[in-house]
Design an enzyme around this catalytic site. Structure first.
Site, PDB file in Angstrom:
ATOM      1  N   ASP A 101       0.910  -1.344   0.017  1.00 41.61           N
ATOM      2  CA  ASP A 101      -0.067  -0.153  -0.022  1.00 41.61           C
ATOM      3  C   ASP A 101       0.974   1.265   0.168  1.00 41.61           C
ATOM      4  OD1 ASP A 101      -2.524   1.202   0.026  1.00 41.61           O
ATOM      5  OD2 ASP A 101      -2.574   1.635   2.312  1.00 41.61           O
ATOM      6  N   TYR A 103       1.150   5.538  -0.505  1.00 42.36           N
ATOM      7  CA  TYR A 103       0.950   6.799   0.313  1.00 42.36           C
ATOM      8  C   TYR A 103       0.946   8.153  -0.847  1.00 42.36           C
ATOM      9  CZ  TYR A 103       0.942   9.690   4.585  1.00 42.36           C
ATOM     10  OH  TYR A 103       0.488  10.668   5.713  1.00 42.36           O
ATOM     11  N   HIS A 108      -3.616  13.975   0.865  1.00 46.32           N
ATOM     12  CA  HIS A 108      -3.935  13.068   2.078  1.00 46.32           C
ATOM     13  C   HIS A 108      -2.771  13.323   3.050  1.00 46.32           C
ATOM     14  CE1 HIS A 108      -5.027   9.730   4.468  1.00 46.32           C
ATOM     15  NE2 HIS A 108      -3.878   8.945   4.078  1.00 46.32           N
ATOM     16  N   GLU A 176      -9.315   3.974  -2.040  1.00 43.66           N
ATOM     17  CA  GLU A 176      -8.126   3.928  -2.673  1.00 43.66           C
ATOM     18  C   GLU A 176      -8.436   3.333  -4.194  1.00 43.66           C
ATOM     19  OE1 GLU A 176      -4.768   2.206  -0.781  1.00 43.66           O
ATOM     20  OE2 GLU A 176      -5.588   2.734   1.302  1.00 43.66           O
ATOM     21  N   ASP A 208      -9.035   0.409   2.230  1.00 45.02           N
ATOM     22  CA  ASP A 208      -7.894  -0.368   2.973  1.00 45.02           C
ATOM     23  C   ASP A 208      -8.147   0.224   4.816  1.00 45.02           C
ATOM     24  OD1 ASP A 208      -5.381  -1.409   4.181  1.00 45.02           O
ATOM     25  OD2 ASP A 208      -4.386   0.452   3.974  1.00 45.02           O
ATOM     26  N   GLN A 215      -3.397   2.039  15.263  1.00 40.72           N
ATOM     27  CA  GLN A 215      -2.297   2.430  14.418  1.00 40.72           C
ATOM     28  C   GLN A 215      -1.486   3.542  14.881  1.00 40.72           C
ATOM     29  OE1 GLN A 215      -3.740   4.093  10.684  1.00 40.72           O
ATOM     30  NE2 GLN A 215      -1.777   4.568   9.838  1.00 40.72           N
ATOM     31  N   TYR A 219       2.459   2.402  15.293  1.00 47.67           N
ATOM     32  CA  TYR A 219       3.235   2.666  14.067  1.00 47.67           C
ATOM     33  C   TYR A 219       4.674   3.035  14.267  1.00 47.67           C
ATOM     34  CZ  TYR A 219       3.057   7.769  13.743  1.00 47.67           C
ATOM     35  OH  TYR A 219       3.272   9.177  13.692  1.00 47.67           O
ATOM     36  N   SER A 232      -8.648  -5.643   4.294  1.00 49.83           N
ATOM     37  CA  SER A 232      -8.566  -4.751   3.159  1.00 49.83           C
ATOM     38  C   SER A 232      -9.528  -5.276   1.914  1.00 49.83           C
ATOM     39  CB  SER A 232      -7.486  -4.473   2.550  1.00 49.83           C
ATOM     40  OG  SER A 232      -6.358  -4.076   3.705  1.00 49.83           O
ATOM     41  N   THR A 319      -4.794   6.369   0.100  1.00 51.50           N
ATOM     42  CA  THR A 319      -5.986   7.288   0.394  1.00 51.50           C
ATOM     43  C   THR A 319      -5.825   8.437  -0.664  1.00 51.50           C
ATOM     44  OG1 THR A 319      -6.168   6.910   2.720  1.00 51.50           O
ATOM     45  CG2 THR A 319      -7.485   8.626   1.726  1.00 51.50           C
TER      46      THR A 319
END
Length: 386
Positions: A101, A103, A108, A176, A208, A215, A219, A232, A319
């Site tokens: 995935d 970014y 975003h 997405e 997703d 998170q 993270y 997902s 996103t």
């Protein structure tokens, strides 16, 4: 059957007599490819329950199959293999091998940076130099319509003295676009920007799902883990890249100029117009055309270290968000991390998803001669934690 139906021809997998067959959507019908393709050069691949074997045949075979379908369907020779869409259940159309995935939306990433780093730079120093991404969990990619169970995990708010365990209270969506990969490559090789098109079979809408509280606590320092890996959702129909030529547009200006391995002739954006519906109400219209990185750059970056590709790999854009408030592709942004609740038409409000909420993402794209393609939607309903 219309010229637009013959142009689009998205691929999926349908239930037929307690088994799963590959299919293409033709208007309001699905063509059973296992039956229709018998005796063709692609018969063995089309007899499989997923697209993986067809993906492994490569772009020439994909183009030849598409041409055969466009030439044969109007003759009526395949009519006996058409099944009304209302009579079929959709299955996951590929065995997802690896899942990455990205970014890739500057808007975003800037919004997220402003939310979580209000006193610092919205974008991290590396963001405009490379397509940032993370490796996800392929086994929890599910087909559209599958319920999503609210995940449990550790969370700790800024004012909490210690972490607690329990169901996520900040369950979110991410609108997405997913890209399906075909054609395996050996470990230690690279795929360039201009070779990437030979490996990108098609696109499908993708959600997703994200547990923002889990998170946020987990993270640092290694990135997304349990806040992402529970589910997902992939649309049941995959639009081939060949159907999206009219949707290709120039990328936004990339400044600074990326390093040479991220440059090439085959750089493009896609004019996909997404809509996010919460319990049937449109709450956002994210424009994919604003995405900063090209799909070919994402795939080139994914392999630049020598990572191999496998037919059935899936990578997603991250996103999709635009400039306007109503173009944000996540509740994290739409409610500014819960500080600005959404008010729905029924008078209820949302900061994040509640049990029983249903989310649908749909999209359109320009087709040939001013027509409009409707991509397969992706949907899911939240069920209570177990």
């Amino acid at each position: 059957m219309t010229p637009l139906d013959l142009h689009h021809l998205p691929y999926g997998a349908i239930g037929v007599d307690e088994s799963v067959h590959l299919a293409v959507r033709v208007g309001d019908h699905a063509l059973d490819l296992a039956a229709a393709g018998a005796g063709t050069p692609w018969a063995d691949a089309l007899a499989m329950p997923t697209l993986n074997a067809l993906l492994d045949l490569g772009p020439q075979a994909w183009a030849e199959l598409r041409s055969w379908l466009q030439e044969t369907l109007p003759t009526g020779a395949l009519d006996q293999h058409l099944v009304p869409l209302a009579d079929v259940a959709l299955h996951l159309p590929l065995e997802v091998r690896d899942y990455v995935d990205f970014y890739a939306s500057e808007h975003h990433a800037s919004n997220v940076g402003a939310i979580f780093r209000p006193d610092g730079a919205a974008l991290t120093p590396n963001w405009k130099h490379l397509p940032i991404g993370y490796h996800g969990r392929s086994s929890t990619v599910v087909v559209s319509g599958t319920d999503v169970v609210r995940p449990c995990g550790q969370r700790k708010g800024p004012q909490d003295p210690a972490p607690v365990f329990g169901p996520s209270v900040k369950l979110d969506i991410e609108a997405e676009v997913g890209f399906v990969v075909g054609g395996s490559t050996p470990v230690g090789s690279r795929v360039t920007v201009d070779e990437a098109g030979d490996h990108i079979f098609g696109v499908a809408l993708f959600n997703d799902w994200s547990a923002r509280d889990i998170q946020a606590w987990e993270y640092v320092p290694l990135g997304p883990f349990l806040g992402k890996s529970f589910a997902s959702t992939l649309a049941g129909w995959i639009t081939p890249m060949a159907a999206l030529e009219a949707a290709k547009i120039p990328l936004p200006q990339q400044d600074p100029t990326p390093l040479p391995y991220l440059l090439g002739k085959d750089l493009y954006g896609l004019d996909l117009r997404l809509e996010v519906l919460l319990n049937g109400e449109v709450v956002s219209r994210p424009p994919y055309r604003t995405m900063y990185w090209s799909p070919t750059q994402m795939l080139a970056h994914l392999t630049v270290n020598g990572a191999s590709l496998s037919s059935g790999d899936l990578f997603a854009s991250g996103t999709t968000s635009g400039v306007a408030v109503d173009e944000r592709g996540s509740l994290l942004e739409l409610t500014w991390n819960g500080t600005e609740p959404l008010t729905l038409a029924d008078g209820s409000s949302r900061t994040f998803l509640e049990d029983g909420d249903s989310v649908t993402i749909r999209a359109t794209a320009p087709g040939p001669d001013g027509s409009v393609l409707t991509l397969g939607e992706v949907s899911g309903t939240i069920r209570p934690a177990v």
